[in-house]
Motif scaffolding. Structure first.
Motif, PDB file in Angstrom:
ATOM      1  N   TRP A 140       0.840  -1.199   0.000  1.00  0.00           N
ATOM      2  CA  TRP A 140       0.000   0.000   0.000  1.00  0.00           C
ATOM      3  C   TRP A 140       0.876   1.250   0.000  1.00  0.00           C
ATOM      4  N   ARG A 141       1.864   1.277   0.895  1.00  0.00           N
ATOM      5  CA  ARG A 141       2.750   2.437   1.000  1.00  0.00           C
ATOM      6  C   ARG A 141       3.459   2.676  -0.337  1.00  0.00           C
ATOM      7  N   HIS A 142       3.873   1.602  -0.986  1.00  0.00           N
ATOM      8  CA  HIS A 142       4.561   1.705  -2.275  1.00  0.00           C
ATOM      9  C   HIS A 142       3.639   2.261  -3.362  1.00  0.00           C
ATOM     10  N   HIS A 143       2.413   1.766  -3.422  1.00  0.00           N
ATOM     11  CA  HIS A 143       1.506   2.144  -4.507  1.00  0.00           C
ATOM     12  C   HIS A 143       0.749   3.444  -4.259  1.00  0.00           C
ATOM     13  N   PHE A 144       0.372   3.707  -2.994  1.00  0.00           N
ATOM     14  CA  PHE A 144      -0.505   4.842  -2.710  1.00  0.00           C
ATOM     15  C   PHE A 144       0.093   5.861  -1.753  1.00  0.00           C
ATOM     16  N   GLY A 145       1.084   5.463  -0.990  1.00  0.00           N
ATOM     17  CA  GLY A 145       1.764   6.374  -0.078  1.00  0.00           C
ATOM     18  C   GLY A 145       1.073   6.631   1.236  1.00  0.00           C
ATOM     19  N   ALA A 146      -0.225   6.748   1.257  1.00  0.00           N
ATOM     20  CA  ALA A 146      -0.961   7.220   2.425  1.00  0.00           C
ATOM     21  C   ALA A 146      -1.256   6.104   3.434  1.00  0.00           C
ATOM     22  N   VAL A 147      -0.620   6.219   4.599  1.00  0.00           N
ATOM     23  CA  VAL A 147      -0.794   5.234   5.669  1.00  0.00           C
ATOM     24  C   VAL A 147      -1.006   5.961   6.991  1.00  0.00           C
ATOM     25  N   VAL A 148      -2.046   5.580   7.717  1.00  0.00           N
ATOM     26  CA  VAL A 148      -2.218   5.988   9.113  1.00  0.00           C
ATOM     27  C   VAL A 148      -1.755   4.783   9.924  1.00  0.00           C
ATOM     28  N   GLU A 149      -0.740   4.975  10.734  1.00  0.00           N
ATOM     29  CA  GLU A 149      -0.153   3.837  11.460  1.00  0.00           C
ATOM     30  C   GLU A 149      -1.071   3.276  12.544  1.00  0.00           C
ATOM     31  N   ARG A 150      -1.738   4.163  13.301  1.00  0.00           N
ATOM     32  CA  ARG A 150      -2.572   3.721  14.411  1.00  0.00           C
ATOM     33  C   ARG A 150      -3.926   4.428  14.358  1.00  0.00           C
ATOM     34  N   HIS A 151      -4.988   3.651  14.522  1.00  0.00           N
ATOM     35  CA  HIS A 151      -6.333   4.229  14.426  1.00  0.00           C
ATOM     36  C   HIS A 151      -6.620   5.266  15.502  1.00  0.00           C
ATOM     37  N   GLU A 152      -5.930   5.199  16.636  1.00  0.00           N
ATOM     38  CA  GLU A 152      -6.124   6.203  17.689  1.00  0.00           C
ATOM     39  C   GLU A 152      -5.795   7.616  17.193  1.00  0.00           C
ATOM     40  N   MET A 153      -4.909   7.707  16.215  1.00  0.00           N
ATOM     41  CA  MET A 153      -4.567   9.014  15.645  1.00  0.00           C
ATOM     42  C   MET A 153      -5.801   9.665  15.003  1.00  0.00           C
ATOM     43  N   LEU A 154      -6.715   8.863  14.522  1.00  0.00           N
ATOM     44  CA  LEU A 154      -7.931   9.365  13.900  1.00  0.00           C
ATOM     45  C   LEU A 154      -8.960   9.811  14.936  1.00  0.00           C
ATOM     46  N   LEU A 155      -8.880   9.258  16.134  1.00  0.00           N
ATOM     47  CA  LEU A 155      -9.817   9.606  17.188  1.00  0.00           C
ATOM     48  C   LEU A 155      -9.474  10.933  17.844  1.00  0.00           C
ATOM     49  N   SER A 156      -8.220  11.330  17.746  1.00  0.00           N
ATOM     50  CA  SER A 156      -7.784  12.567  18.412  1.00  0.00           C
ATOM     51  C   SER A 156      -7.874  13.784  17.498  1.00  0.00           C
ATOM     52  N   THR A 157      -8.254  13.574  16.224  1.00  0.00           N
ATOM     53  CA  THR A 157      -8.306  14.713  15.304  1.00  0.00           C
ATOM     54  C   THR A 157      -9.719  15.221  15.126  1.00  0.00           C
TER      55      THR A 157
END
Length: 157
Positions: A140-157
């Motif tokens: 995924w990182r190779h083809h699309f670049g966009a990675v969120v490592e941990r879902h908790e990062m999405l809860l704090s935004t």
């Protein structure tokens, strides 16, 4: 940022681990969500003939998303992609089962539709080739670049 969540094949046939379901359930109240469920229909996708295995013909999603789309094979249906496009989101977050196959196929379909796919690395598991999901995240990182490592990062935004 307006975003949607695409949950790929979190269903009984793939025996999702409890941490995956729990993490997805934490995200569901925070954004629009869609699930795919892969069902077997040999006349559409030759799982039994080619792989001597198939998902169930009547599987259900194990998470309660806003919409569920049935698919036969690896990629999401055109209807799934059209629905996500209709939400006018800035990106589609992707999680689920088989990071190196079905999740990756969803990434290609989203990318081709201009929907900015982003994988949630700690909310994927891989196929039997790599159950950790690490291979799928690397691809995924190779083809699309966009990675969120941990879902908790999405809860704090």
């Amino acid at each position: 940022m307006k975003q949607a969540l695409l949950v790929v094949d979190v269903q009984p046939s793939f025996a999702p681990p409890p941490f995956l379901i729990a993490g997805i359930n934490r995200l569901l109240p925070t954004m629009a969500s869609v699930a795919t469920v892969e069902r077997h229909d040999e006349s559409r996708t030759p799982f039994r003939a080619q792989l001597n295995w198939s998902p169930a013909a009547d599987d259900i999603s194990l998470v309660a998303t806003d919409r569920v789309f049935i698919k036969h094979g690896y990629a999401p249906t055109p209807e799934t992609i059209a629905y996500l496009a209709s939400l006018a989101v800035e990106r589609v977050l992707v999680c689920g089962i088989q990071a190196d196959t079905c999740v990756l196929a969803a990434g290609f379909a989203l990318f081709d539709a201009g929907l900015y796919p982003t994988i949630i690395a700690d909310l994927v598991v891989g196929s039997s080739l790599d159950r950790s999901g690490a291979l799928g995240v690397q691809l995924w990182r190779h083809h699309f670049g966009a990675v969120v490592e941990r879902h908790e990062m999405l809860l704090s935004t």
